[in-house]
Design a protein around this motif. Structure first.
Motif, PDB file in Angstrom:
ATOM      1  N   VAL A   1      -2.349   0.189   4.156  1.00 59.36           N
ATOM      2  CA  VAL A   1      -1.785   0.818   2.497  1.00 59.36           C
ATOM      3  C   VAL A   1      -1.835  -0.396   1.831  1.00 59.36           C
ATOM      4  O   VAL A   1      -2.989  -0.757   0.451  1.00 59.36           O
ATOM      5  N   GLU A   2      -1.746  -1.635   2.225  1.00 56.10           N
ATOM      6  CA  GLU A   2      -1.993  -3.075   1.924  1.00 56.10           C
ATOM      7  C   GLU A   2      -3.834  -3.372   1.544  1.00 56.10           C
ATOM      8  O   GLU A   2      -4.142  -3.511   0.177  1.00 56.10           O
ATOM      9  N   ASP A   3      -4.174  -3.128   2.195  1.00 55.27           N
ATOM     10  CA  ASP A   3      -5.786  -3.778   2.419  1.00 55.27           C
ATOM     11  C   ASP A   3      -6.450  -2.449   1.709  1.00 55.27           C
ATOM     12  O   ASP A   3      -7.500  -2.794   0.362  1.00 55.27           O
ATOM     13  N   TYR A   4      -6.286  -0.804   1.468  1.00 58.83           N
ATOM     14  CA  TYR A   4      -6.272   0.015   0.732  1.00 58.83           C
ATOM     15  C   TYR A   4      -6.154  -0.844  -1.030  1.00 58.83           C
ATOM     16  O   TYR A   4      -7.284  -0.974  -1.699  1.00 58.83           O
ATOM     17  N   TYR A   5      -4.900  -1.051  -1.200  1.00 63.40           N
ATOM     18  CA  TYR A   5      -4.732  -1.008  -3.022  1.00 63.40           C
ATOM     19  C   TYR A   5      -5.458  -2.451  -3.351  1.00 63.40           C
ATOM     20  O   TYR A   5      -6.291  -2.706  -3.919  1.00 63.40           O
ATOM     21  N   LEU A   6      -5.904  -3.517  -2.103  1.00 63.12           N
ATOM     22  CA  LEU A   6      -6.312  -4.647  -2.461  1.00 63.12           C
ATOM     23  C   LEU A   6      -8.223  -4.544  -2.439  1.00 63.12           C
ATOM     24  O   LEU A   6      -8.407  -4.843  -3.585  1.00 63.12           O
ATOM     25  N   ALA A   7      -8.295  -4.121  -1.800  1.00 66.59           N
ATOM     26  CA  ALA A   7     -10.238  -3.484  -1.873  1.00 66.59           C
ATOM     27  C   ALA A   7     -10.425  -3.013  -3.677  1.00 66.59           C
ATOM     28  O   ALA A   7     -10.728  -2.899  -3.827  1.00 66.59           O
ATOM     29  N   SER A   8      -9.303  -1.725  -3.777  1.00 66.92           N
ATOM     30  CA  SER A   8      -9.607  -1.242  -4.861  1.00 66.92           C
ATOM     31  C   SER A   8      -9.035  -1.959  -5.717  1.00 66.92           C
ATOM     32  O   SER A   8      -9.773  -1.712  -7.652  1.00 66.92           O
ATOM     33  N   ILE A   9      -8.571  -2.428  -6.027  1.00 65.82           N
ATOM     34  CA  ILE A   9      -8.144  -3.473  -7.242  1.00 65.82           C
ATOM     35  C   ILE A   9      -8.803  -4.731  -7.385  1.00 65.82           C
ATOM     36  O   ILE A   9      -9.205  -4.841  -8.589  1.00 65.82           O
TER      37      ILE A   9
END
Length: 199
Positions: A105-113
């Motif tokens: 979840v964290e990696d998804y959001y950070l990559a999207s940001i």
């Protein structure tokens, strides 16, 4: 019709005697062969070069070892070593440290940001708009760091984990709003430019 094989060999021997090579042919061939092949380097040069290369390597290794061990043991007399107790610095925990699912979840959001930030094109016309969003993003990033420290010090709790995820969502939504406003801004600017050109 059938011939004796011995007669055929005899006839072939006579024919071979007629085709014998001229005298000294083999010696001339070997001379030409030796002249065309590269010569071996003299043994003394080869030994001299290998000895020189070995000595250079030996000196380089000796010097390297000397400087390595000298720097470890040598302490300048002017410096005083004062031992103080330093509290161990604890690594700040993140969502990824709690479970593999939260790491995804964290990696998804950070990559999207990061992807959305890389798409933003700064121009003099939209600089003020982007600066306001970047300032808000920095505030949210600082809040995320504080929540991570709280997670490290207090341990995981549902409230802290949800706050971290909500922070990531908020940052991503903020970038989506920035993207939409930049699109509106560019279409408005395009429309104004078209009106000015028609007048």
């Amino acid at each position: 019709m059938a011939q004796d094989i011995r007669d055929l060999f005899e006839a072939d021997k006579e024919h071979q005697k007629d085709e014998m090579l001229s005298e000294g042919h083999e010696a001339r061939f070997l001379e030409k062969l030796n002249a065309s092949l590269p010569q071996d380097p003299p043994k003394s040069e080869f030994n001299w070069m290998s000895i020189a290369a070995s000595l250079v390597i030996l000196f380089a290794l000796s010097f390297g070892g000397y400087t390595f061990f000298k720097s470890d043991k040598m302490v300048e007399p002017q410096q005083q070593v004062v031992e103080t107790e330093v509290a161990p610095v604890a690594k700040t925990k993140t969502l990824g440290d709690l479970s593999p699912d939260l790491k995804k979840v964290e990696d998804y959001y950070l990559a999207s940001i990061h992807t959305e930030l890389s798409k933003v094109e700064l121009t003099p016309a939209n600089k003020e708009l982007i600066d306001g969003y970047i300032q808000r993003l920095e505030e949210l990033t600082n809040e995320y760091k504080k929540l991570s420290v709280e997670l490290t010090e207090s341990g995981p709790s549902a409230l802290t984990v949800n706050a971290l995820i909500d922070n990531l969502k908020l940052r991503l939504n903020l970038l989506y709003r920035l993207r939409d406003q930049l699109k509106e801004f560019s279409t408005d600017a395009f429309a104004e430019e078209a009106i000015e050109q028609s007048i």
